[in-house]
Motif scaffolding. Sequence first.
Motif, PDB file in Angstrom:
ATOM      1  N   GLU A 196      18.917 -30.303  64.159  1.00 19.56           N
ATOM      2  CA  GLU A 196      19.603 -31.389  63.460  1.00 19.56           C
ATOM      3  C   GLU A 196      18.654 -32.077  62.474  1.00 19.56           C
ATOM      4  OE1 GLU A 196      22.410 -34.135  62.185  1.00 19.56           O
ATOM      5  OE2 GLU A 196      22.575 -32.167  63.156  1.00 19.56           O
ATOM      6  N   GLU A 197      17.410 -32.282  62.884  1.00 19.79           N
ATOM      7  CA  GLU A 197      16.426 -32.881  61.981  1.00 19.79           C
ATOM      8  C   GLU A 197      16.187 -31.971  60.778  1.00 19.79           C
ATOM      9  OE1 GLU A 197      13.787 -35.439  60.273  1.00 19.79           O
ATOM     10  OE2 GLU A 197      15.129 -35.788  61.974  1.00 19.79           O
ATOM     11  N   ARG A 200      19.046 -32.377  58.268  1.00 20.55           N
ATOM     12  CA  ARG A 200      18.947 -33.584  57.439  1.00 20.55           C
ATOM     13  C   ARG A 200      17.879 -33.410  56.349  1.00 20.55           C
ATOM     14  NH1 ARG A 200      19.755 -36.247  62.556  1.00 20.55           N
ATOM     15  NH2 ARG A 200      17.501 -36.506  62.819  1.00 20.55           N
ATOM     16  N   GLU A 203      19.239 -31.057  53.650  1.00 22.88           N
ATOM     17  CA  GLU A 203      20.238 -31.703  52.804  1.00 22.88           C
ATOM     18  C   GLU A 203      19.556 -32.554  51.725  1.00 22.88           C
ATOM     19  OE1 GLU A 203      22.815 -33.788  55.465  1.00 22.88           O
ATOM     20  OE2 GLU A 203      24.215 -32.085  55.632  1.00 22.88           O
ATOM     21  N   ARG A 204      18.454 -33.215  52.094  1.00 27.13           N
ATOM     22  CA  ARG A 204      17.696 -33.995  51.109  1.00 27.13           C
ATOM     23  C   ARG A 204      17.093 -33.079  50.041  1.00 27.13           C
ATOM     24  NH1 ARG A 204      12.526 -34.656  50.680  1.00 27.13           N
ATOM     25  NH2 ARG A 204      12.069 -33.945  52.812  1.00 27.13           N
TER      26      ARG A 204
END
Length: 409
Positions: A196-197, A200, A203-204
């Motif tokens: 999950e990290e 994220r 996505e950045r």
Amino acid sequence: MSSDPWGRVDETGTVYVRTADGEQVVGSWQAGSPEEALAYFERKYEGLVVEIGLLEKRVKTTDLSTKDAQVAIDHIREQVDAHHAVGDLQALRERLDKLVATVESRREERKQQRAKQSDEARKAKEDLVTEAEQLAQSDQWRAAGERLRSLVDTWKGLPRLDRKSDDELWHRFSHARSAFSKRRKAHFAQLDAQREEARRTKERLVTEAEALSGSSDWGPTAARYRELMAEWKAAGRAQREHEDDLWNRFRGAQDVFFAARSSVFAERDAEQTENLKLKEELAEEAEKLLPIGDLKAARAAFRSINERWEAIGHVPRDARPKVEGRMHAVERAMQESEEAEWRRTNPEARARAAGLTGQLQAAVDKLRSQIDQARAQGNSAKADKLERELEGRQALLDQALKGLQEFGG
């Protein structure tokens, strides 16, 4: 009057048998001659001889129980003691006495054998428990999980001990397996958090890559794209359902930028001719990485090649498809190898399979415990019902275990 070494018939038709304690009345015979009377009771004697012989054979060659053997011996002895036959009755008694001794000897042998088997079973189960408790601390999730399942199969094949000892050992064995399952579940939960990290972070990176795709500041932007790629690879894998989409967006943004840059540099023919020569050399260097053996080393080598490739610049338009196609072929092989490695080590699906397996194993263990309790209480109907339910759960567990093995254990 008629007689033979073991019996006689007097004038009244009374038949006698000779014994160490004197003559004993066998019976009365009025239907025929004295010889016929003796022959009749001699046949009864032969019948006892045959019956004893058969019993001796059964005792020596079959697993006839001590109880059944003693009943058969007592039945024959009653007939011998009743003196209803003419022959050497004492010899029959002696054979029966020897048979009793043989039966008792075999009973003692079986008792000792059962004791030995019980000791061996206890030692084997203690060894299984010790190994299971050691495996419970292992971080080799696949190998330890497979070994624990193997230990369960071995346990099932061993005889039961006395109830107290068996229950105590099984409790330790089951506790070790549960502890391992909990640790493994926690491990994969942590991996999920890491995925999950990574999602994220990527996505950045995608957002920045898409913002840069319209830049015409060719040098710094290309350098930043290389930095973004390094950050991308350092971020680790996201969940599979997000990874491919994010990668396509990230790669697509780069493609837009580099396509624009290519169009600007398209007229630099002289430089591009030299670029073509350099890229052909890099393509040849990249092709030498195939077939891929050490994925990590190949990935690093290809990254180095690809960075040099990007730094070279453009080649003549008509030569580009061929030389880039050679690099793309190597890149596809690299991606396919990475995807194969990813599929083989997919932690999310493996964690789900492991969780399901743990639940089913717990249900199976609980049903077995309930079945043992019902049997101990004499409730056969309940035990039989639970056995049928256990068959269904065991089938589900076997299927789940098979699925877990496909994900690497």
